[in-house]
Design a protein around this motif. Structure first.
Motif, PDB file in Angstrom:
ATOM      1  N   ALA A 165      13.742 -37.785 -37.816  1.00 28.64           N
ATOM      2  CA  ALA A 165      15.168 -38.011 -38.049  1.00 28.64           C
ATOM      3  C   ALA A 165      15.516 -39.487 -38.168  1.00 28.64           C
ATOM      4  O   ALA A 165      16.674 -39.857 -38.039  1.00 28.64           O
ATOM      5  CB  ALA A 165      15.990 -37.377 -36.926  1.00 28.64           C
ATOM      6  N   ALA A 166      14.503 -40.339 -38.394  1.00 30.96           N
ATOM      7  CA  ALA A 166      14.759 -41.780 -38.450  1.00 30.96           C
ATOM      8  C   ALA A 166      15.845 -42.109 -39.478  1.00 30.96           C
ATOM      9  O   ALA A 166      15.795 -41.671 -40.621  1.00 30.96           O
ATOM     10  CB  ALA A 166      13.476 -42.527 -38.791  1.00 30.96           C
ATOM     11  N   GLY A 167      16.838 -42.873 -39.037  1.00 28.63           N
ATOM     12  CA  GLY A 167      17.931 -43.268 -39.910  1.00 28.63           C
ATOM     13  C   GLY A 167      19.071 -42.277 -39.965  1.00 28.63           C
ATOM     14  O   GLY A 167      20.103 -42.556 -40.573  1.00 28.63           O
ATOM     15  N   MET A 168      18.917 -41.120 -39.337  1.00 27.51           N
ATOM     16  CA  MET A 168      19.959 -40.106 -39.331  1.00 27.51           C
ATOM     17  C   MET A 168      20.884 -40.312 -38.136  1.00 27.51           C
ATOM     18  O   MET A 168      20.535 -40.993 -37.170  1.00 27.51           O
ATOM     19  CB  MET A 168      19.344 -38.706 -39.284  1.00 27.51           C
ATOM     20  CG  MET A 168      18.366 -38.426 -40.408  1.00 27.51           C
ATOM     21  SD  MET A 168      19.127 -38.477 -42.037  1.00 27.51           S
ATOM     22  CE  MET A 168      20.086 -36.966 -41.961  1.00 27.51           C
ATOM     23  N   PRO A 169      22.089 -39.702 -38.177  1.00 28.02           N
ATOM     24  CA  PRO A 169      23.043 -39.890 -37.072  1.00 28.02           C
ATOM     25  C   PRO A 169      22.510 -39.471 -35.706  1.00 28.02           C
ATOM     26  O   PRO A 169      22.894 -40.053 -34.695  1.00 28.02           O
ATOM     27  CB  PRO A 169      24.229 -39.016 -37.494  1.00 28.02           C
ATOM     28  CG  PRO A 169      24.151 -38.970 -38.986  1.00 28.02           C
ATOM     29  CD  PRO A 169      22.683 -38.959 -39.299  1.00 28.02           C
ATOM     30  N   ASP A 170      21.632 -38.463 -35.668  1.00 31.63           N
ATOM     31  CA  ASP A 170      21.112 -37.996 -34.385  1.00 31.63           C
ATOM     32  C   ASP A 170      19.773 -38.632 -34.038  1.00 31.63           C
ATOM     33  O   ASP A 170      19.022 -38.114 -33.211  1.00 31.63           O
ATOM     34  CB  ASP A 170      20.976 -36.471 -34.390  1.00 31.63           C
ATOM     35  CG  ASP A 170      19.989 -35.968 -35.440  1.00 31.63           C
ATOM     36  OD1 ASP A 170      19.633 -36.745 -36.337  1.00 31.63           O
ATOM     37  OD2 ASP A 170      19.569 -34.797 -35.343  1.00 31.63           O
ATOM     38  N   ASP A 171      19.484 -39.790 -34.643  1.00 35.37           N
ATOM     39  CA  ASP A 171      18.200 -40.439 -34.433  1.00 35.37           C
ATOM     40  C   ASP A 171      18.111 -41.044 -33.036  1.00 35.37           C
ATOM     41  O   ASP A 171      19.104 -41.230 -32.330  1.00 35.37           O
ATOM     42  CB  ASP A 171      18.021 -41.547 -35.476  1.00 35.37           C
ATOM     43  CG  ASP A 171      16.607 -42.095 -35.519  1.00 35.37           C
ATOM     44  OD1 ASP A 171      15.706 -41.442 -34.971  1.00 35.37           O
ATOM     45  OD2 ASP A 171      16.414 -43.181 -36.102  1.00 35.37           O
ATOM     46  N   LEU A 172      16.867 -41.371 -32.642  1.00 33.70           N
ATOM     47  CA  LEU A 172      16.617 -42.058 -31.385  1.00 33.70           C
ATOM     48  C   LEU A 172      17.147 -43.487 -31.434  1.00 33.70           C
ATOM     49  O   LEU A 172      17.325 -44.073 -32.513  1.00 33.70           O
ATOM     50  CB  LEU A 172      15.110 -42.105 -31.116  1.00 33.70           C
ATOM     51  CG  LEU A 172      14.416 -40.793 -30.764  1.00 33.70           C
ATOM     52  CD1 LEU A 172      12.907 -40.975 -30.849  1.00 33.70           C
ATOM     53  CD2 LEU A 172      14.804 -40.359 -29.360  1.00 33.70           C
ATOM     54  N   ASP A 173      17.337 -44.076 -30.270  1.00 29.61           N
ATOM     55  CA  ASP A 173      17.684 -45.490 -30.162  1.00 29.61           C
ATOM     56  C   ASP A 173      16.368 -46.268 -30.145  1.00 29.61           C
ATOM     57  O   ASP A 173      15.792 -46.527 -29.095  1.00 29.61           O
ATOM     58  CB  ASP A 173      18.501 -45.732 -28.881  1.00 29.61           C
ATOM     59  CG  ASP A 173      19.008 -47.161 -28.776  1.00 29.61           C
ATOM     60  OD1 ASP A 173      18.485 -48.036 -29.497  1.00 29.61           O
ATOM     61  OD2 ASP A 173      19.914 -47.397 -27.950  1.00 29.61           O
TER      62      ASP A 173
END
Length: 267
Positions: A163-171
């Motif tokens: 999910a990199a770059g998506m709203p639910d991505d990791l910090d």
């Protein structure tokens, strides 16, 4: 002594595999050597085996006369919907069959084992987890990279990169600030975004990093570089999924660990 003789000498008593039950099992990173004795036993007892794309087909030879269902899920390619997999497990169990759900790695490490167990629990189907060698640690060991090394790290972070770059991505900046090695699953399609986010979070571009592709199998490939050059080199050298991305000082230990072995083989 043969391997078969050695196994028969072990005081191993498998848990009874009852009809109508589902066992959620891990087959390890891919190589047959990573199969646990309990998983091999379950294969020999199963009536139905529901397996994923990363399973070595040779492992299914241990399943005897079981019926096989391929439900592989691979990013960017047609795959079986999770709801269909859940329905298949429930239907097979309700028909009185002993169902083995076989996954790559460990079923509960980015393997949706928990989701499938919840579906079985809601349907009233008895289930059991059979742990497997998780891909992260199996791949690190095969590549000669220690997961932990005194003086280098005190923790290991396992993360998903799909999910990199998506709203639910990791910090990713927060992960970078820990200073601990990060092993990233399902991140090859987002490799550039992930490395940029880690560098933006404070990790030096010179931080050791690696891509471990098809770990523990005959097709295994290892690419060692730095966080800054990894995307370019992976692209140029044809690295792709299935692969893990490893970032941190433990990667830097690989050269020192392998050097004596290589020097020992010189004429």
């Amino acid at each position: 002594m043969s391997l078969a003789d050695a196994i028969t000498r072990l005081p191993f008593e498998p848990v009874p595999f009852e009809p109508g039950h589902v066992w959620l099992a891990g087959a390890g990173p891919g190589g047959l050597g990573c199969l646990t004795l309990e998983v091999v036993s379950a294969l020999s007892l199963a009536d139905t085996v529901i397996y994923d794309a990363l399973i070595d087909p040779a492992a299914l030879r241990a399943a005897g006369q079981a019926e096989h269902f391929f439900v592989g899920k691979r990013g960017g390619k047609p795959s079986t919907p999770q709801e269909e997999i859940n329905r298949l497990m429930v239907d097979q169990a309700r028909s009185g069959r002993r169902v083995l759900r076989l996954k790559g790695g460990d079923p509960n490490t980015f393997g949706r084992g928990g989701e499938e167990a919840l579906a079985l629990a809601h349907a009233g189907i008895p289930f059991r987890f059979l742990p497997g060698v998780t891909s992260a640690f199996g791949a690190l060991a095969a590549a000669g990279i220690p997961a932990t090394l005194r003086g280098v790290n005190k923790a290991v972070i396992l993360a998903t990169g799909h999910a990199a770059g998506m709203p639910d991505d990791l910090d990713w900046a927060a992960l970078a600030r820990t200073g601990q090695p990060i092993v990233i699953y399902m991140g090859m399609s987002n490799l550039e975004k992930i490395t940029a986010a880690l560098i933006g979070g404070g990790l030096a571009a010179s931080t050791p990093a690696a891509v471990l592709m098809s770990a523990t199998t005959a097709d295994e490939r290892v690419l060692v570089g730095t966080l800054g050059d990894l995307p370019r080199r992976a692209r140029e050298e044809g690295f792709g999924s299935p692969a893990l991305i490893v970032v941190g000082g433990i990667v830097g230990a690989r050269e020192a660990l392998l050097r004596p072995r290589e020097e020992g083989t010189r004429p």
